[in-house]
Design an enzyme around this catalytic site. Sequence first.
Site, PDB file in Angstrom:
ATOM      1  N   LYS A  25       1.016  -1.211   0.093  1.00  0.00           N
ATOM      2  CA  LYS A  25       0.174   0.126  -0.022  1.00  0.00           C
ATOM      3  C   LYS A  25       0.906   1.136   0.020  1.00  0.00           C
ATOM      4  CE  LYS A  25      -2.386   2.867   3.525  1.00  0.00           C
ATOM      5  NZ  LYS A  25      -1.215   3.757   3.715  1.00  0.00           N
ATOM      6  N   ASN A  26       2.046   1.208   0.657  1.00  0.00           N
ATOM      7  CA  ASN A  26       2.926   2.516   0.851  1.00  0.00           C
ATOM      8  C   ASN A  26       4.126   2.481  -0.310  1.00  0.00           C
ATOM      9  OD1 ASN A  26       1.350   3.259   2.692  1.00  0.00           O
ATOM     10  ND2 ASN A  26       2.712   2.451   4.281  1.00  0.00           N
ATOM     11  N   ARG A  97      -2.338  11.166   1.538  1.00  0.00           N
ATOM     12  CA  ARG A  97      -1.308  11.849   1.656  1.00  0.00           C
ATOM     13  C   ARG A  97      -0.440  11.760   0.611  1.00  0.00           C
ATOM     14  NH1 ARG A  97       0.908  14.120   5.630  1.00  0.00           N
ATOM     15  NH2 ARG A  97       2.724  13.083   5.553  1.00  0.00           N
ATOM     16  N   CYS A 121      -4.458   9.792   7.741  1.00  0.00           N
ATOM     17  CA  CYS A 121      -4.864   9.116   8.966  1.00  0.00           C
ATOM     18  C   CYS A 121      -4.890  10.314  10.055  1.00  0.00           C
ATOM     19  CB  CYS A 121      -4.046   8.028   9.444  1.00  0.00           C
ATOM     20  SG  CYS A 121      -4.476   6.573   8.536  1.00  0.00           S
ATOM     21  N   ASP A 312       4.280   0.985  12.030  1.00  0.00           N
ATOM     22  CA  ASP A 312       3.100   0.503  11.624  1.00  0.00           C
ATOM     23  C   ASP A 312       2.967  -1.029  12.281  1.00  0.00           C
ATOM     24  OD1 ASP A 312       2.859   1.709   8.289  1.00  0.00           O
ATOM     25  OD2 ASP A 312       3.067   2.749  10.224  1.00  0.00           O
ATOM     26  N   VAL A 334       8.840   7.141  16.185  1.00  0.00           N
ATOM     27  CA  VAL A 334       8.512   7.735  15.086  1.00  0.00           C
ATOM     28  C   VAL A 334       7.241   8.566  14.716  1.00  0.00           C
ATOM     29  CG1 VAL A 334       8.039   7.173  12.324  1.00  0.00           C
ATOM     30  CG2 VAL A 334       9.309   5.782  13.582  1.00  0.00           C
TER      31      VAL A 334
END
Length: 437
Positions: A25-26, A97, A121, A312, A334
């Site tokens: 997804k990223n 984003r 988010c 994550d 983070v």
Amino acid sequence: MSDTDVLQLRGGAKVDGNIDIKGSKNALPKIMVAAMLTEERCEIENVSWLSDTRTMTELIEASGGTVGRSTAGLSIEVSTLGVPDTTAMREFSGRSRIPVLTCGPALHRTGEAYISSPGGCTIGPRPVDFHLDVLRRLGAETVDVPGGIQLSATRLTGAKIELPFPSVGATEQFLLSACLADGDSELCNAAVEPEILDLITVLQKMGSLINVETNRAITVTGVKRLRGFTHRVIPDRLEAASWASLALATDGEITLDGVRQQDLATYLNTYRRAGGDFEASPDGTTIRFWRSQSMLRPLAVETSVHPGFMTDWQSPFVTALTQADGISVIHETVYEDRTGYVDALKALGANIGLFTECLGGTTCRFARGNHPHSIVVVGPTKLQGTELHVPDLRAGFSYLIAAAAANGVSTITGIDLLDRGYENLRGKMATVGIDFE
Ligand code: EPZ
């Protein structure tokens, strides 16, 4: 709230089944942005149809490009790139984003770009100050306009830039802008996550000259133009760790297909330390996860940038640690505000506390900032189903894990938010035997 946004989940069953993990997804949406740097056709495989994919598809089409779906995945052709429409960009940025990363292609091909106030988010303020600094250092002029920032540049020129923090997004902003800038660039204190390296692989296929140095600086020599590419996106290591954490928490067994063991190395070590175990196929693309002992062991875990324990991975893993026999300490370094899901775990019966101190590891940039970024879990606690509302994507999955590990029924609202990060979530939940409706 639509009725699909509510899930009734009956916990207590041990999960058991196979999950096919697809493209990250990223990584994927940034590779779609890379396709905007060339007028040639680009083919992307191993695509997850998530909201960021849809948002980037709409953005590329609104900018004059075409995006086609094929069985293999996506084909993108941006033979001409229009000047960003600020209204459209504001709408896209409200959902994701990723649009902030289109500045490089927009500046190189139209001389203009637009950044709206960042979306995404609800995990702490999602600033873009590092992104703006990168773009300004490469020669972009910026003007504040209502609702955002207007950028312009006749040419981007290479520069030496240092990031205050190894930001994934700011590193991507640098890569997507420096690759066509005049001359050499260097980004010190860059992020080198697998998703970043995957984007570099794509840019290299396109004709870029990019080096990741041993001191984690990234150097780029600008080129005149970039070609089309064909690329298979790396698997989603965040989704992989989420399902593995579910197996750990429920004392179940899950086999993941399509993963890359090396991207999960730190997670796998931590998994074993907590009393889980795994077995990987010869090429590391299939990994079976289970709990190797009846009671999990408590741990001290500190999140960090790659190759550390990824932020994550934190909330799903902490949820599993509520079932460990003893006291666990987790230090999130983070994001300053990525512990919001803890309230829900408490509502389910977890014995868990938040601290503004840096607990269990090094002193991080959030020290003495009054940020609740350290967690202490006292386990094991029997969780009891209750009403839950999902605040953000990764926390949302930890609610599923907690509800699946709890006795009784949990009613989870806001579940649609999970569709941003997990394709076919309900299908996969059914595959591993979670009892829900
Ligand atoms: C990416 O977000 C991921 N999102 C995040 O995953 C992931 O948690 C994060 O990287 C860290 O690995 C996507 O790739 C779409 P950052 P990004 O810039 O790029 C601060 C998920 O669940 N910062 O590395 O936005 C920031 O506030 C998501 O899939 C600034 O201060 O993360 C944060 O504290 C969540 N100014 C830290 O840096 C800036 O200009 C790391 O952010 C940019 C970032």
